[in-house]
Enzyme design. Structure first.
Site, PDB file in Angstrom:
ATOM      1  N   ASN A  69      15.478  20.139 -28.162  1.00  0.00           N
ATOM      2  CA  ASN A  69      16.065  20.490 -29.806  1.00  0.00           C
ATOM      3  C   ASN A  69      16.504  21.952 -29.248  1.00  0.00           C
ATOM      4  OD1 ASN A  69      14.892  22.465 -31.665  1.00  0.00           O
ATOM      5  ND2 ASN A  69      13.201  21.543 -30.500  1.00  0.00           N
ATOM      6  N   CYS A 129      10.788  30.999 -30.122  1.00  0.00           N
ATOM      7  CA  CYS A 129      11.815  29.954 -30.157  1.00  0.00           C
ATOM      8  C   CYS A 129      12.744  30.237 -29.216  1.00  0.00           C
ATOM      9  CB  CYS A 129      12.436  29.920 -31.456  1.00  0.00           C
ATOM     10  SG  CYS A 129      13.814  28.721 -31.529  1.00  0.00           S
ATOM     11  N   ILE A 190       1.573  24.722 -27.903  1.00  0.00           N
ATOM     12  CA  ILE A 190       2.683  25.545 -27.148  1.00  0.00           C
ATOM     13  C   ILE A 190       3.684  25.258 -28.245  1.00  0.00           C
ATOM     14  CG2 ILE A 190       1.868  25.572 -24.978  1.00  0.00           C
ATOM     15  CD1 ILE A 190       3.641  23.157 -24.192  1.00  0.00           C
TER      16      ILE A 190
HETATM   17  C1  LIG Z   1      13.108  19.703 -34.040  1.00  0.00           C
HETATM   18  C2  LIG Z   1      12.179  20.717 -33.610  1.00  0.00           C
HETATM   19  C3  LIG Z   1      12.280  21.923 -34.595  1.00  0.00           C
HETATM   20  C4  LIG Z   1      11.076  22.853 -34.115  1.00  0.00           C
HETATM   21  N1  LIG Z   1      11.490  24.176 -35.115  1.00  0.00           N
HETATM   22  C5  LIG Z   1      10.496  24.998 -34.981  1.00  0.00           C
HETATM   23  C6  LIG Z   1      10.418  26.151 -35.677  1.00  0.00           C
HETATM   24  O1  LIG Z   1      11.202  26.372 -36.613  1.00  0.00           O
HETATM   25  N2  LIG Z   1       9.361  27.140 -35.506  1.00  0.00           N
HETATM   26  C7  LIG Z   1       8.562  26.774 -34.586  1.00  0.00           C
HETATM   27  O2  LIG Z   1       7.568  27.885 -34.312  1.00  0.00           O
HETATM   28  N3  LIG Z   1       8.521  25.817 -33.825  1.00  0.00           N
HETATM   29  C8  LIG Z   1       9.481  24.858 -33.926  1.00  0.00           C
HETATM   30  N4  LIG Z   1       9.555  23.578 -32.914  1.00  0.00           N
HETATM   31  C9  LIG Z   1       8.379  23.480 -32.189  1.00  0.00           C
HETATM   32  C10 LIG Z   1       7.349  22.823 -32.545  1.00  0.00           C
HETATM   33  O3  LIG Z   1       6.749  23.262 -33.707  1.00  0.00           O
HETATM   34  C11 LIG Z   1       6.014  22.543 -31.426  1.00  0.00           C
HETATM   35  O4  LIG Z   1       5.577  24.030 -31.183  1.00  0.00           O
HETATM   36  C12 LIG Z   1       6.652  21.782 -30.304  1.00  0.00           C
HETATM   37  O5  LIG Z   1       7.648  20.805 -30.785  1.00  0.00           O
HETATM   38  C13 LIG Z   1       5.452  21.095 -29.529  1.00  0.00           C
HETATM   39  O6  LIG Z   1       4.952  20.102 -30.410  1.00  0.00           O
HETATM   40  P1  LIG Z   1       5.347  18.534 -30.337  1.00  0.00           P
HETATM   41  O7  LIG Z   1       5.480  18.128 -28.830  1.00  0.00           O
HETATM   42  O8  LIG Z   1       4.190  17.910 -30.991  1.00  0.00           O
HETATM   43  O9  LIG Z   1       6.590  18.422 -30.848  1.00  0.00           O
HETATM   44  C14 LIG Z   1      10.268  22.700 -33.263  1.00  0.00           C
HETATM   45  C15 LIG Z   1      10.205  21.420 -32.659  1.00  0.00           C
HETATM   46  C16 LIG Z   1      11.156  20.514 -32.997  1.00  0.00           C
HETATM   47  C17 LIG Z   1      11.253  19.150 -32.040  1.00  0.00           C
END
Ligand SMILES: Cc1cc2nc3c(=O)[nH]c(=O)nc-3n(C[C@H](O)[C@H](O)[C@H](O)COP(=O)(O)O)c2cc1C
Ligand SMILES: Cc1cc2nc3c(=O)[nH]c(=O)nc-3n(C[C@H](O)[C@H](O)[C@H](O)COP(=O)(O)OP(=O)(O)OC[C@H]3O[C@@H](n4cnc5c(N)ncnc54)[C@H](O)[C@@H]3O)c2cc1C
Ligand code: FES
Lengths: 301, 258
Positions: A69, A129, A190
């Site tokens: 993303n 980010c 992470i």
């Molecule tokens: C579509 C999307 C948007 C995200 N937006 C943010 C965000 O605004 N701030 C942030 O700290 N992490 C953001 N993340 C990261 C997630 O919070 C998380 O750290 C990361 O996706 C790993 O976890 P997961 O594998 O369960 O998704 C985003 C992830 C995705 C997939």
């Protein structure tokens, strides 16, 4: 009586399951599927001092057991957020964690100051980010910069602060210690791993931003390893995330040393994912005869 | 409360090369759904995490059935094409806003795999309008599909790129060839077609509703993956980025940048 409660920087969560920032909006859309009171906390999408338009589309691409993303932190800014999203979340019996983003240290401080008088339980500072050009990850890849921003934000924050770490570093423990020295109250990790996908027929990048953050089950082993290393390196509570889809995944993170976990990308594959993880943890505890979830934290090896 | 459900496969058939017609039983969805809305279809293979958005082609509320017509373009649609009677698939919907149906002479313009939603649109319009007011313009690359269904509800005009049927050229070439006129336009299809239709509607001063496409992750408005640029500030983020899955997929042509 079985205990599923965990404490993060003095804030008690009814269970260790929360949502990963950016995958759950401010909860409104998912509250149409279940009562958000099933969760320990809702972590909101990153919010800045002013509205951010985000990146051009395509902003996402599916990858094997995961996705890339590059949303670019589109958000309405703190004013709308305070007026609309906080009151909405207050309707649920869950804790509110606001994810904060910014381009400069001043931006972050402005947002946490505005939140000081709001009914928010914890702040998660996103210095990781990979999808925005300024700020964001610039603070998350240098131990010195991370320590400095942590100190500054801490000065302005009324609520305890969670520093959200990037996995795109050589040594995660160095970053964790820097945040601890800066005065962080907890760490979360992470965030996504920087990746790229190419459409071989169009010979073009799958994402308009070219690179994006990889998330989902594909990154889970990396995340578990980093959570383990971090929990070993610092005294702060750690919130683990990266590819959690099931209660089994969550337990893995807790055993590695996480006091709480976040469910992110899994919400897209199943809108009930976070709730099911919370329920599944209870089932695991019953099955394994675990009385207190806290007995599992870091209980590997 | 919204819910995601397992829908039973009633039947599936191939109606053109790589194009499949799938009838599923989803009573709750069929009761609420309307033309222009879509469903999220989930892969049984968990390594494909994101739902596939597919437009509703036809609704049979009495039996609780929904028809989806899609083209196989990748692994997800390939998997769906293997579904057989009695099988099941997880679906969520109805999602998005749908076409706001108006009285008057209408153009229903579909291009390629944008044609399926025009079946239900024509069906619903036929309840409020005469057949002669329902002018359907279907643009195909070559092979046609759904033409019989469309003819059932309105006047069908066909355009094909290779000229194998109807007008040789685009949907707009067909409109010009037959000197057709309308008070309102509903369109779904590839971006170049939508751009041309938007420009045509602008010149003629016709109200024009277009269905947009974008990559989706959540499908419900939470992740901000599927935005399109809008002329006015959106009411979610206030930044001129509307969510195709939630604020759309149907927009007034003057409301979005193409
Ligand atoms: C579509 C999307 C948007 C995200 N937006 C943010 C965000 O605004 N701030 C942030 O700290 N992490 C953001 N993340 C990261 C997630 O919070 C998380 O750290 C990361 O996706 C790993 O976890 P997961 O594998 O369960 O998704 C985003 C992830 C995705 C997939
Ligand atoms: C609102 C809406 C309605 C749609 N209605 C129909 C329909 O009625 N019939 C039909 O055949 N197709 C329709 N599409 C396109 C359809 O969603 C894609 O063809 C499908 O997702 C491809 O999946 P795949 O796994 O086969 O392809 P892959 O290329 O392997 O998919 C990889 C990823 O990209 C996404 N993706 C690929 N192509 C598209 C696309 N064109 N639009 C959005 N996401 C895409 C997939 O969802 C998946 O997440 C619609 C798209 C949208 C946004
Ligand atoms: S797909 Fe998540 S907001 Fe539209």
């Amino acid at each position: 009586m079985k205990n599923t409660k965990v404490t993060l920087a003095g804030v008690e969560l009814k269970n260790p399951v929360m949502t990963a920032s950016g995958t759950f909006g401010s909860g409104a859309e998912y509250s149409e599927f279940y009562d958000l009171g099933a969760l320990g906390a809702v972590v909101t999408k990153g919010v800045a001092n002013v509205p951010w338009p985000g990146n051009p589309t395509p902003r996402i691409a599916e990858t094997a057991s995961g996705m890339l993303n590059a949303i670019g932190l589109q958000n309405p800014g703190i004013d709308v957020f305070i007026e609309r999203d906080i009151p909405y979340l207050k309707r649920f019996d869950t804790k509110i964690i606001v994810n904060v983003c910014g381009k400069t240290v001043g931006d972050y401080c402005q947002v946490v100051e505005r939140l000081a008088s709001e009914p928010v339980d914890l702040l998660e500072i996103n210095v990781s980010c990979p999808n925005v050009k300024e700020g964001g990850i610039a603070f998350g890849q240098s131990p010195h910069a991370l320590e400095e921003i942590t100190k500054e934000v801490k000065k302005h924050a009324k609520q305890p602060i969670i520093m959200k770490l990037s996995p795109n570093v050589t040594d995660i423990t160095e970053m964790a210690r820097a945040a601890e020295s800066g005065g962080a109250d907890a760490l979360s990790l992470i965030n996504t791993l920087t990746g790229m996908k190419i459409d071989i027929y169009k010979r073009s990048f799958a994402l308009a931003n070219r690179t994006g953050g990889l998330s989902g089950p594909a990154i889970k082993p990396v995340a578990v390893r980093m959570v383990y290393q971090t929990a070993q390196a610092v005294k702060l509570p750690v919130i683990g995330m990266g590819g959690i889809c099931t209660a089994e995944d969550a337990i893995e993170f807790i055993l590695a040393g996480a006091s709480a976990v976040s469910v992110g990308t899994a919400n897209f594959a199943d809108p009930y994912a976070a709730k099911k993880v919370a329920e599944g943890i209870e089932a695991y505890m019953d099955q394994q005869g675990v009385e207190d979830i806290r007995d599992l934290i870091g209980a590997v090896g | 409360m919204k819910s995601r459900e397992y829908a039973k496969v009633i039947r599936q058939e191939k109606i053109a090369p790589d194009v499949y017609s799938l009838w599923i039983e989803a009573p709750q969805i069929a009761a609420e759904a309307k033309a222009g809305q879509f469903l999220s279809l989930y892969s049984a293979d968990k390594s494909r995490m994101l739902p596939r958005p597919i437009s509703i082609c036809e609704i049979d509320p009495d039996r609780g059935y929904i028809r989806l017509v899609y083209r196989v373009v990748g692994a997800g649609t390939e998997e769906f094409s293997g579904l057989c009677e009695g099988g099941r698939i997880q679906v969520l919907g109805p999602l998005g806003n749908g076409f706001p149906l108006k009285e008057g002479k209408a153009f229903l313009i579909g291009g390629g795999i944008g044609i399926p939603p025009m079946v239900q649109t024509a069906k619903e319009l036929s309840a409020i309008e005469d057949r002669s007011s329902i002018q359907i313009i279907a643009g195909y690359r070559s092979e046609q599909f759904l033409a019989e269904e469309l003819k059932h509800y309105g006047e069908l005009y066909i355009a094909t790129e290779d000229g194998c049927a109807g007008t040789k050229g685009t949907v707009l070439d067909a409109i010009r060839e037959h000197a057709l006129e309308a008070d309102v336009i509903y369109a779904c299809g590839p971006k170049p077609m939508l751009r041309a239709v938007k420009a045509y509607a602008g010149e003629k001063g016709i109200e024009c509703w277009i269905s947009m496409e974008e990559r989706m992750a959540c499908g419900i408005g939470a992740c901000l993956a599927c935005t399109c640029q809008s002329t006015e500030v959106d009411n979610h983020t206030h930044v001129k980025n509307k969510r195709v899955c939630k604020d759309g997929p149907v927009f007034l042509s003057t409301e979005v940048e193409l």
